[in-house]
Motif scaffolding. Structure first.
Motif, short mmCIF file in Angstrom:
data_model
loop_
_atom_site.label_atom_id
_atom_site.label_comp_id
_atom_site.label_asym_id
_atom_site.label_seq_id
_atom_site.Cartn_x
_atom_site.Cartn_y
_atom_site.Cartn_z
N ARG A 28 -14.00 3.02 28.95
CA ARG A 28 -13.09 2.96 30.09
C ARG A 28 -13.36 1.73 30.93
N ARG A 29 -12.32 1.09 31.39
CA ARG A 29 -12.45 -0.11 32.20
C ARG A 29 -13.23 0.16 33.47
N ALA A 123 -8.76 -6.35 25.59
CA ALA A 123 -8.00 -5.14 25.27
C ALA A 123 -6.66 -5.53 24.65
N ALA A 128 -5.02 -1.66 27.21
CA ALA A 128 -4.84 -2.01 28.62
C ALA A 128 -4.05 -0.92 29.35
N ARG A 133 -11.37 -0.90 27.35
CA ARG A 133 -11.80 -2.26 27.03
C ARG A 133 -12.73 -2.19 25.83
#
Length: 166
Positions: A28-29, A123, A128, A133
């Motif tokens: 996860r970003r 990504a 995205a 990512r």
């Protein structure tokens, strides 16, 4: 003097064995924050037991793959449809030309998204949109162009192998 692959890897400056391969992991970003967890150096970045990346991401990975697949095919057919209508050959050849052009364009669009876009932004379009990512499992840093190219080529080989059968 050549070394065989059966020999153990040489230690690096910190006394840890040097890794011989690197994998890319989707995370996860929002979990991409600097971590000072020195005790977790033995855990691969993004592994299931890695507390540095606590957010669940399996469903997000499936959804991002589906988004990418639909986007690649849609863009390929949007470009291929006008090409098939150029009047090359007979009318009976137009559907074959459409499918062939779409296949070639799908591979091209897939390469651009999964290799070039992903190496610049970390990504694909699908990742995205789902907040994922790609990171290296050894350092937690961004992937390199070579790693993305290697993964893309392997996925192409898997698809071709599956299409050709056993």
């Amino acid at each position: 003097m050549s070394t065989s692959s059966a020999e153990p890897p040489l230690p690096d400056g910190a006394g840890r064995p040097r890794r011989t391969s690197v994998e890319l992991v989707a995370v996860r970003r929002r979990d991409l924050v600097p971590s000072s967890a020195a005790a977790l150096e033995h855990v691969k970045h993004g592994a299931k037991n890695d507390p540095r990346y606590p957010s669940p991401r399996e469903l997000r990975s499936v959804i991002s793959f589906a988004i990418d697949l639909v986007a690649h095919w849609a863009l390929a057919f949007l470009i291929a449809f006008p090409v098939s209508r150029l009047g090359i050959g007979s009318e009976s050849f137009a559907p074959v030309l459409l499918v062939l052009a779409a296949l070639v364009l799908f591979v091209l669009v897939s390469f651009v998204d999964r290799v070039l876009v992903q190496s610049v932004f970390g990504a694909t379009v699908g990742k995205a949109l789902t907040g994922l990512r790609m990171i290296r499992d050894d350092t937690g840093g961004p992937g390199t162009l070579w790693l993305f190219l290697r993964n893309w080529l392997l996925s192409i080989l898997v698809v071709v192998g599956a299409a050709l059968g056993p």
